[in-house]
Design a protein around this motif. Structure first.
Motif, PDB file in Angstrom:
ATOM      1  N   ILE A 102       0.895  -1.228   0.065  1.00 16.76           N
ATOM      2  CA  ILE A 102      -0.130   0.037   0.086  1.00 16.76           C
ATOM      3  C   ILE A 102       0.746   1.213   0.067  1.00 16.76           C
ATOM      4  O   ILE A 102       1.717   1.444   0.684  1.00 16.76           O
ATOM      5  N   PRO A 103       0.771   2.058  -0.942  1.00 13.65           N
ATOM      6  CA  PRO A 103       1.526   3.365  -0.822  1.00 13.65           C
ATOM      7  C   PRO A 103       1.115   4.279   0.297  1.00 13.65           C
ATOM      8  O   PRO A 103      -0.279   4.427   0.306  1.00 13.65           O
ATOM      9  N   PHE A 104       2.058   5.000   0.720  1.00  9.70           N
ATOM     10  CA  PHE A 104       1.593   6.047   1.676  1.00  9.70           C
ATOM     11  C   PHE A 104       2.354   7.275   1.530  1.00  9.70           C
ATOM     12  O   PHE A 104       3.671   6.974   0.804  1.00  9.70           O
ATOM     13  N   ALA A 105       1.961   8.430   2.112  1.00 12.89           N
ATOM     14  CA  ALA A 105       2.882   9.505   2.037  1.00 12.89           C
ATOM     15  C   ALA A 105       3.139   9.951   3.522  1.00 12.89           C
ATOM     16  O   ALA A 105       2.557   9.796   4.316  1.00 12.89           O
ATOM     17  N   HIS A 106       4.518  10.486   3.662  1.00  9.52           N
ATOM     18  CA  HIS A 106       4.833  10.570   4.938  1.00  9.52           C
ATOM     19  C   HIS A 106       5.212  11.911   5.394  1.00  9.52           C
ATOM     20  O   HIS A 106       5.979  12.667   4.656  1.00  9.52           O
ATOM     21  N   LYS A 107       4.838  12.324   6.379  1.00 10.08           N
ATOM     22  CA  LYS A 107       4.910  13.773   6.786  1.00 10.08           C
ATOM     23  C   LYS A 107       6.354  13.990   6.911  1.00 10.08           C
ATOM     24  O   LYS A 107       7.077  13.195   7.491  1.00 10.08           O
ATOM     25  N   ASP A 108       6.980  15.193   6.518  1.00 10.50           N
ATOM     26  CA  ASP A 108       8.236  15.363   6.328  1.00 10.50           C
ATOM     27  C   ASP A 108       8.958  15.878   7.742  1.00 10.50           C
ATOM     28  O   ASP A 108       9.779  16.560   7.873  1.00 10.50           O
ATOM     29  N   ILE A 109       8.258  15.312   8.718  1.00 12.75           N
ATOM     30  CA  ILE A 109       8.819  15.423  10.077  1.00 12.75           C
ATOM     31  C   ILE A 109       9.450  14.221  10.566  1.00 12.75           C
ATOM     32  O   ILE A 109       9.957  14.285  11.794  1.00 12.75           O
ATOM     33  N   LEU A 157      -4.472  11.181  -4.005  1.00 10.74           N
ATOM     34  CA  LEU A 157      -2.833  10.857  -4.691  1.00 10.74           C
ATOM     35  C   LEU A 157      -2.469   9.704  -3.910  1.00 10.74           C
ATOM     36  O   LEU A 157      -1.770   8.868  -4.577  1.00 10.74           O
ATOM     37  N   VAL A 158      -2.913   9.449  -2.576  1.00  7.97           N
ATOM     38  CA  VAL A 158      -2.373   8.204  -2.001  1.00  7.97           C
ATOM     39  C   VAL A 158      -3.449   7.779  -1.024  1.00  7.97           C
ATOM     40  O   VAL A 158      -4.209   8.813  -0.755  1.00  7.97           O
ATOM     41  N   PRO A 159      -3.545   6.555  -0.668  1.00  9.76           N
ATOM     42  CA  PRO A 159      -4.658   5.988   0.262  1.00  9.76           C
ATOM     43  C   PRO A 159      -4.623   6.395   1.518  1.00  9.76           C
ATOM     44  O   PRO A 159      -5.602   6.343   2.457  1.00  9.76           O
ATOM     45  N   ALA A 160      -3.503   6.847   1.874  1.00 10.21           N
ATOM     46  CA  ALA A 160      -3.274   7.152   3.374  1.00 10.21           C
ATOM     47  C   ALA A 160      -1.827   7.744   3.547  1.00 10.21           C
ATOM     48  O   ALA A 160      -1.024   7.714   2.635  1.00 10.21           O
ATOM     49  N   SER A 161      -1.674   8.621   4.859  1.00  8.37           N
ATOM     50  CA  SER A 161      -0.393   9.306   5.041  1.00  8.37           C
ATOM     51  C   SER A 161      -0.323   9.487   6.465  1.00  8.37           C
ATOM     52  O   SER A 161      -1.350   9.080   7.195  1.00  8.37           O
ATOM     53  N   THR A 162       0.910   9.893   6.996  1.00  9.94           N
ATOM     54  CA  THR A 162       1.030   9.982   8.368  1.00  9.94           C
ATOM     55  C   THR A 162       0.922  11.395   8.853  1.00  9.94           C
ATOM     56  O   THR A 162       1.226  12.492   7.978  1.00  9.94           O
ATOM     57  N   GLY A 163       0.829  11.688  10.062  1.00 12.08           N
ATOM     58  CA  GLY A 163       0.796  12.936  10.334  1.00 12.08           C
ATOM     59  C   GLY A 163       1.247  13.217  11.973  1.00 12.08           C
ATOM     60  O   GLY A 163       1.574  12.214  12.463  1.00 12.08           O
ATOM     61  N   GLY A 177       0.165  10.129  14.292  1.00  8.50           N
ATOM     62  CA  GLY A 177      -1.034   9.338  13.915  1.00  8.50           C
ATOM     63  C   GLY A 177      -1.131   9.332  12.363  1.00  8.50           C
ATOM     64  O   GLY A 177      -0.327   9.357  11.556  1.00  8.50           O
ATOM     65  N   ALA A 178      -2.530   9.170  11.958  1.00  7.22           N
ATOM     66  CA  ALA A 178      -2.669   8.804  10.541  1.00  7.22           C
ATOM     67  C   ALA A 178      -3.766   9.632   9.805  1.00  7.22           C
ATOM     68  O   ALA A 178      -4.862   9.891  10.518  1.00  7.22           O
ATOM     69  N   PHE A 179      -3.797   9.696   8.590  1.00  7.25           N
ATOM     70  CA  PHE A 179      -4.769  10.224   7.686  1.00  7.25           C
ATOM     71  C   PHE A 179      -5.255   9.183   6.835  1.00  7.25           C
ATOM     72  O   PHE A 179      -4.392   8.609   6.072  1.00  7.25           O
ATOM     73  N   THR A 180      -6.428   8.916   6.693  1.00  6.30           N
ATOM     74  CA  THR A 180      -6.950   8.211   5.561  1.00  6.30           C
ATOM     75  C   THR A 180      -8.416   8.517   5.243  1.00  6.30           C
ATOM     76  O   THR A 180      -8.916   9.573   5.570  1.00  6.30           O
ATOM     77  N   ARG A 181      -8.958   7.775   4.258  1.00  2.87           N
ATOM     78  CA  ARG A 181     -10.295   7.931   3.948  1.00  2.87           C
ATOM     79  C   ARG A 181     -11.583   7.559   4.736  1.00  2.87           C
ATOM     80  O   ARG A 181     -12.581   7.894   4.464  1.00  2.87           O
ATOM     81  N   SER A 182     -11.050   6.427   5.523  1.00  2.00           N
ATOM     82  CA  SER A 182     -12.278   5.905   6.426  1.00  2.00           C
ATOM     83  C   SER A 182     -11.573   5.487   7.478  1.00  2.00           C
ATOM     84  O   SER A 182     -10.416   5.301   7.852  1.00  2.00           O
ATOM     85  N   ALA A 183     -12.495   5.396   8.528  1.00  2.00           N
ATOM     86  CA  ALA A 183     -12.123   4.929   9.934  1.00  2.00           C
ATOM     87  C   ALA A 183     -11.598   3.558   9.784  1.00  2.00           C
ATOM     88  O   ALA A 183     -10.591   3.000  10.689  1.00  2.00           O
ATOM     89  N   MET A 186      -3.709   1.496   9.698  1.00  2.00           N
ATOM     90  CA  MET A 186      -2.705   2.593   9.877  1.00  2.00           C
ATOM     91  C   MET A 186      -2.156   2.435  11.380  1.00  2.00           C
ATOM     92  O   MET A 186      -0.948   2.179  11.530  1.00  2.00           O
ATOM     93  N   LEU A 187      -2.987   2.670  12.244  1.00  2.00           N
ATOM     94  CA  LEU A 187      -2.723   2.862  13.650  1.00  2.00           C
ATOM     95  C   LEU A 187      -2.099   1.742  14.073  1.00  2.00           C
ATOM     96  O   LEU A 187      -1.188   1.591  14.890  1.00  2.00           O
ATOM     97  N   GLY A 188      -2.881   0.714  13.572  1.00  2.00           N
ATOM     98  CA  GLY A 188      -2.359  -0.900  14.114  1.00  2.00           C
ATOM     99  C   GLY A 188      -0.761  -1.102  13.938  1.00  2.00           C
ATOM    100  O   GLY A 188      -0.095  -1.696  14.728  1.00  2.00           O
ATOM    101  N   ALA A 189      -0.470  -0.663  12.820  1.00  2.00           N
ATOM    102  CA  ALA A 189       0.869  -0.882  12.250  1.00  2.00           C
ATOM    103  C   ALA A 189       1.872   0.433  12.865  1.00  2.00           C
ATOM    104  O   ALA A 189       2.972  -0.059  13.206  1.00  2.00           O
ATOM    105  N   MET A 190       1.303   1.593  13.144  1.00  2.00           N
ATOM    106  CA  MET A 190       2.303   2.556  13.675  1.00  2.00           C
ATOM    107  C   MET A 190       2.317   2.519  15.196  1.00  2.00           C
ATOM    108  O   MET A 190       3.367   3.055  15.922  1.00  2.00           O
ATOM    109  N   ALA A 191       1.588   2.115  16.011  1.00  2.00           N
ATOM    110  CA  ALA A 191       1.380   2.061  17.427  1.00  2.00           C
ATOM    111  C   ALA A 191       2.295   0.921  17.835  1.00  2.00           C
ATOM    112  O   ALA A 191       2.530  -0.017  17.703  1.00  2.00           O
ATOM    113  N   GLY A 192       2.512   1.147  19.249  1.00  2.00           N
ATOM    114  CA  GLY A 192       3.297   0.191  20.042  1.00  2.00           C
ATOM    115  C   GLY A 192       4.570   0.762  20.860  1.00  2.00           C
ATOM    116  O   GLY A 192       4.884   1.852  20.621  1.00  2.00           O
ATOM    117  N   PHE A 193       4.821   0.093  21.828  1.00  2.00           N
ATOM    118  CA  PHE A 193       5.897   0.347  22.843  1.00  2.00           C
ATOM    119  C   PHE A 193       7.246   0.573  21.920  1.00  2.00           C
ATOM    120  O   PHE A 193       7.612  -0.250  21.454  1.00  2.00           O
TER     121      PHE A 193
END
Lengths: 119, 483
Positions: B71-78, B163-169, B211-217, B223-230
């Motif tokens: 899945i393509p995603f765009a990554h906030k430049d932070i 442009l992409v289905p998801a991105s980070t923020g 966190g994440a931006f997407t077009r649906s919950a 996205m969040l499932g993949a990003m979260a964690g200790f």
């Protein structure tokens, strides 16, 4: 049911100007220069009046905090009130100097170069 | 293809009816077609993305794929990305090629997601309109004369424009939720400490959260499932298992108690926005929820408290940019002081300088108690309001922003008026709570966001509440005209 509730009895959310509070907090040019020096931040002399105006506005805006009594309230530094986690006292990092110094403006023999400090 | 959600695309990839390479090429083509106008990307990494897509295709064929593989995603430049420019929207880092990956970057790449580029943002995440970026403003795909919101404006615009289905923020005071609202998409900021801050360039460390931006919950759950964690490399990361966000999406909302803070519906709220929120609440009633009037009496103090705490932490965090180890260095410094002063003066833009000055002032001798300590005390009062409310209700709802997208330039010269566009989102960061914005209709043809705030670590409940609404309504499927 309407959700536009008359909030006149509550502190308005949208006060924006220093005059809204009757506060005259203002930072003059010499104070701006002093803060800029503390922050080692170069600012143009021409921009000082605008910084002075903007910062005074912002400080006047945050003066609202003084309307609430916080006697006996402990400051909240961490939203979950967590304390710093301690790690095992073991060597975990490897030497990454060369990798990190690839993005340095100026280096020599693994050292960062700055203008001469001692005459 | 570009109108499909992440979950739909993921199913196509697994079935083999679509390859990640085709999908990635399609995203790159859309970026080259539309982004000259939108300006949502700072960097696009075509070759790297195609190589990652081919690797993802091999992984899918080998039967080792997860829901984000390919899945393509765009990554906030932070977020630091090893070998790829990480500018944070600033001249200060225009020459910075990150020497390591942020934990979030690493986790998404390990999940097989394909990074297509780095998105434009307000400089060092300081702004609510994406106008403070060194790379120029981002346009809102719904109306190119309006702002996309900020600070994660590029990430929001890129998802809204398909442009992409998801991105980070990242979200320090509303920087995911406000642009999600203004661009008509879903954006979630989890509980403070849920997503690692390691390698995420710091603005205000006690408030910053990825966190994440997407077009649906539903997509946000992936996205969040993949990003979260200790993460032991982030000292404020929370050591607690990540919930299965997908598993709870279909729970019925019968009996859900929604708190409605009376303070959120007062003066300053646009009538069209209020009407859309009212309609959304009616929809939740139909889904079996009950609305409970609540009060958050210290709400009006959240923006002032924030504008002490955030600049104070920013002035401390940004002291690392000194022209010595990385980033911009002024030419021909005459001594060390001149090197620091001019590198910082020339490398930072106006809004960043303003906040450093405010922060340095608030932390300086004689003012620390009056400003910083006072603000931290008020912060406790604001958090306690929420704790009391969550004894009565399951979630809190209201508008994400007081108006729809405003015009480019409209608030650029008036910092305080800009700060007030985050009035509903800021308190949540001060309290460290999770919150989400979902599309809830339109006002004057521009999207309105519904703000849903949950109790600590109840991201799963927020996603469930968002998903059920999106099963009953179709606001989240509306695309801006021309995209």
């Amino acid at each position: 049911m309407s959700f536009i509730i008359d909030c006149a009895t509550f502190a308005p959310l949208f006060l924006t100007r220093s005059t809204d509070y009757g506060v005259t907090m203002a930072l003059d040019a010499s104070e701006i220069k002093k803060i800029a020096h503390l922050a080692r931040l170069g600012i143009n002399a021409d921009d000082i009046p605008e910084y002075s105006r903007n910062l005074s506005d912002i400080l006047a805006f945050v003066e609202q905090l003084n309307v609430v009594d916080t006697t006996g309230v402990e400051p909240l530094a961490h939203p979950l009130e967590a304390t710093q986690r301690l790690r095992v006292d073991a060597v975990t990092e490897t030497n990454n100097r060369d990798n990190f110094q690839q993005v340095a403006p100026e280096i020599e023999s693994g050292l960062y170069l700055v203008p001469q400090v001692i005459e | 293809m570009h109108q499909k959600t992440l979950v739909e695309l993921s199913a196509d990839l697994q079935k083999g009816s679509l390859s990640s390479e085709e999908l990635t090429r399609a995203c790159l083509e859309r970026i080259s077609k539309y982004d000259a106008e939108l300006n949502s990307f700072v960097t696009v990494v075509d070759q790297q993305a195609l190589a990652a897509a081919q690797a993802a295709d091999a992984r899918i064929k080998a039967g080792k794929a997860g829901p984000l593989t390919g899945i393509p995603f765009a990554h906030k430049d932070i977020f630091c990305t090893r070998g790829v420019k990480t500018s944070c929207g600033s001249r200060m880092l225009d020459n910075f090629i990150a020497p390591y990956d942020a934990t979030v970057t690493q986790k998404l790449l390990e999940a097989g997601a394909v990074m297509v580029g780095k998105t434009n943002m307000d400089e060092f995440a300081m702004g609510s309109s994406n106008e403070t970026s060194f790379y120029g403003p981002v346009k809102n795909p719904w109306d190119a004369t309006t702002v996309p919101g900020g600070s994660s404006g590029g990430s929001a615009a890129a998802v809204a424009a398909r442009l992409v289905p998801a991105s980070t923020g990242t979200d320090t005071g509303g920087s995911i939720r406000q642009p999600a609202a203004l661009c008509g998409i879903t954006g979630i900021k989890p509980t403070y400490g849920r997503v690692s801050r390691y390698g995420m360039i710091a603005f205000a460390s006690s408030l910053d959260q990825g966190g994440a931006f997407t077009r649906s919950a539903e997509d946000a759950a992936v996205m969040l499932g993949a990003m979260a964690g200790f993460d032991e490399r982030d000292s404020t990361s929370v050591d607690r298992p990540v919930d299965d966000y997908m598993a709870g999406l279909n729970a019925p909302l019968q009996g859900l108690k929604i708190g409605l803070p009376k303070e959120y519906f007062g003066e300053g709220l646009d009538a069209g926005v209020a009407a859309a929120i009212e309609a959304a609440l009616d929809e939740y009633r139909k889904l079996g929820a009950t609305i409970v009037d609540i009060t958050l009496p210290n709400t009006h103090l959240s923006v002032p408290a924030y504008y002490v705490v955030a600049p104070a932490e920013c002035s401390s965090n940004l002291s690392r940019f000194d022209g010595v180890r990385f980033g911009y260095r002024a030419s021909e410094p005459k001594d060390l002081e001149d090197l620091y002063t001019r590198s910082r003066g020339e490398g930072f833009g106006d809004e960043v300088k303003r906040r450093i000055l405010v922060g340095a002032y608030a932390l300086s001798a004689g003012y620390y108690d009056a400003y910083y300590l006072k603000a931290q005390k008020v912060r406790r009062l604001i958090r306690d309001d929420f704790l009391r409310a969550f004894e009565q209700v399951d979630v809190i709802m209201g508008p994400t922003a007081p108006s729809v997208a405003f015009k480019l330039g409209e608030k650029a010269d008036d910092p305080v008026s800009m700060y007030l566009s985050d009035i509903y989102t800021i308190a949540v960061n001060l309290a460290g709570l999770p919150a989400m914005s979902i599309p809830a209709g339109f006002s004057d043809g521009l999207p309105v966001g519904l703000h849903v705030v949950g109790n600590y670590f109840e991201e799963g409940r927020l996603l469930n509440v968002g998903h059920q609404y999106q099963q009953a309504t179709d606001w989240h499927t509306h695309a801006p005209q021309g995209f």
